[in-house]
Design a protein around this motif. Sequence first.
Motif, mmCIF file in Angstrom:
data_model
loop_
_atom_site.group_PDB
_atom_site.id
_atom_site.type_symbol
_atom_site.label_atom_id
_atom_site.label_comp_id
_atom_site.label_asym_id
_atom_site.label_seq_id
_atom_site.Cartn_x
_atom_site.Cartn_y
_atom_site.Cartn_z
ATOM 1 N N LEU A 116 0.800 -1.219 0.000
ATOM 2 C CA LEU A 116 0.000 0.000 0.000
ATOM 3 C C LEU A 116 0.838 1.276 0.000
ATOM 4 C CD1 LEU A 116 -2.797 -1.031 2.519
ATOM 5 C CD2 LEU A 116 -3.020 -0.811 0.050
ATOM 6 N N TYR A 130 -3.130 4.975 -1.975
ATOM 7 C CA TYR A 130 -4.126 3.899 -2.005
ATOM 8 C C TYR A 130 -4.958 3.949 -0.730
ATOM 9 C CZ TYR A 130 -1.101 2.425 -5.773
ATOM 10 O OH TYR A 130 -0.361 2.395 -6.940
ATOM 11 N N LEU A 169 -5.068 -4.241 -4.266
ATOM 12 C CA LEU A 169 -5.395 -2.931 -4.830
ATOM 13 C C LEU A 169 -6.697 -2.924 -5.615
ATOM 14 C CD1 LEU A 169 -1.888 -1.653 -6.010
ATOM 15 C CD2 LEU A 169 -3.003 -1.439 -3.775
ATOM 16 N N ARG A 223 -7.427 4.622 -5.937
ATOM 17 C CA ARG A 223 -6.066 4.955 -6.392
ATOM 18 C C ARG A 223 -6.017 6.466 -6.649
ATOM 19 N NH1 ARG A 223 -4.273 -0.303 -9.889
ATOM 20 N NH2 ARG A 223 -5.694 -1.788 -8.905
#
Length: 453
Positions: free
Chosen positions: A100, A117, A442, A447
């Motif tokens: 992350l 993130y 993710l 993002r």
Amino acid sequence: MEVINPATGEREETVEEDTESDVEAALERATAAYEKWCDRPIREREKLLADAGDVLRENKRDYAATMTREMGKPISQGIAEVEKCAWACDHYAQHGSTYLENDSHPSPAGSTVETAYESLGPILAVMPWNFPFWQVFRFAAPNLTAGNVGLLKHASNVPGCAQAIEAVFEEAGYPANVFQSLLIPSDLVDDVIEDERVKAATVTGSGPAGRAVASTAGDQLKKTVLELGGSDPFVVLDDADLTDAAETAAWARNQNGGQSCIAAKRFLVQTGVYDDFLDQFVDEIESLTVGDPMDEQTDIGPQARTDLMEDLHEQVDASIEAGARALIGGEPMDRDGAYYPPTILVDVPEDCPADSEETFGPVAAVYEIDDEAAMVEKANDTEFGLGASIWTNDRERGRRLAREIDAGCVYVNQLVKSDPRVPFGGIKNSGYGRELAREGMLEFVNRKTVWVE
């Protein structure tokens, strides 16, 4: 929810379903829990995940016995499944913060540009019965560590597993309601997805289930990850180590009673080694022990439900009527429980069920094919694209053919498997998105580009 032991056909217990008001209360709790959980330092979230791994190991036999009772998994394989869940917890406890970390990008002088993130909120996971712990933990371990909270809608025949998983996180010390199990029927799933408090959804299961969730989520502009069915080819080339290939093939088809999306299902064998491979394949499968799933010496237990076994047998029957031959197996076993024997079909005609559909049980379709080009063509002749396995002593040959096969993952001289260290997922009707590794972590984050001048 009725818990029917597939090894005996007897009802074990009845579990009361959650009502619409129960779901409403759970969503309220999840939203409140997220407000604090997302601000918790990631090192603390990693520590809690490591503790969850310890809880899994300490209670692995109890959890395995719950799986065995509810869906028939041999208990030795259930123990291995719990250990794999603990490994996933260890992995993200060790690597979560690294996964992350912000990514930097080229930028003009005097400025910095990064991608950060950030978590999204409550995520719904719709999960199947075949790996009732692993499928959940490969969702929960990365996503809880990323700062999301989890809502689990598990398969209706494994409510005890769903409750046990929720208890794992409680015992590990997670704050209340960071992970909740919703014991709801499928007809309430759309309502949960449509609720504005739920930010995304993931499904592991059948094509119809995936399409239904994706359709509802799409209407709400919510992200989804789908891991659906498979009809994985197991390609045996003329320079393969046949002993290793046959031994692995038998397990790749029959592990978990053959009830796996990534199980090898279509065995494509080059003509020069076809007879030798088939002889060894038959021997390896006949050496597997079918029996009581509570016995640690059992390799293959019952199918998860009687209706699923009947569906599988209909596929076998229709394939034989179309011209396939059963070398071994081909009929339900004459014993109590939903037992179907390991089955090998040869001379499998095009478009029969064993050729064109996913067989979710211990049924192997074996083909004799002359050359590489025809093998690749047959490997790709499916609506699915989850995994593939190639067997050859020439590793460069294996790499070359791996690039020609349409699948989300291709293993050379190894069975297809999921591993916390590498991304996992499919293409075509096997779904989209990835689980595990950094890519899986993710999938359900924002993002965010941060440009500082």
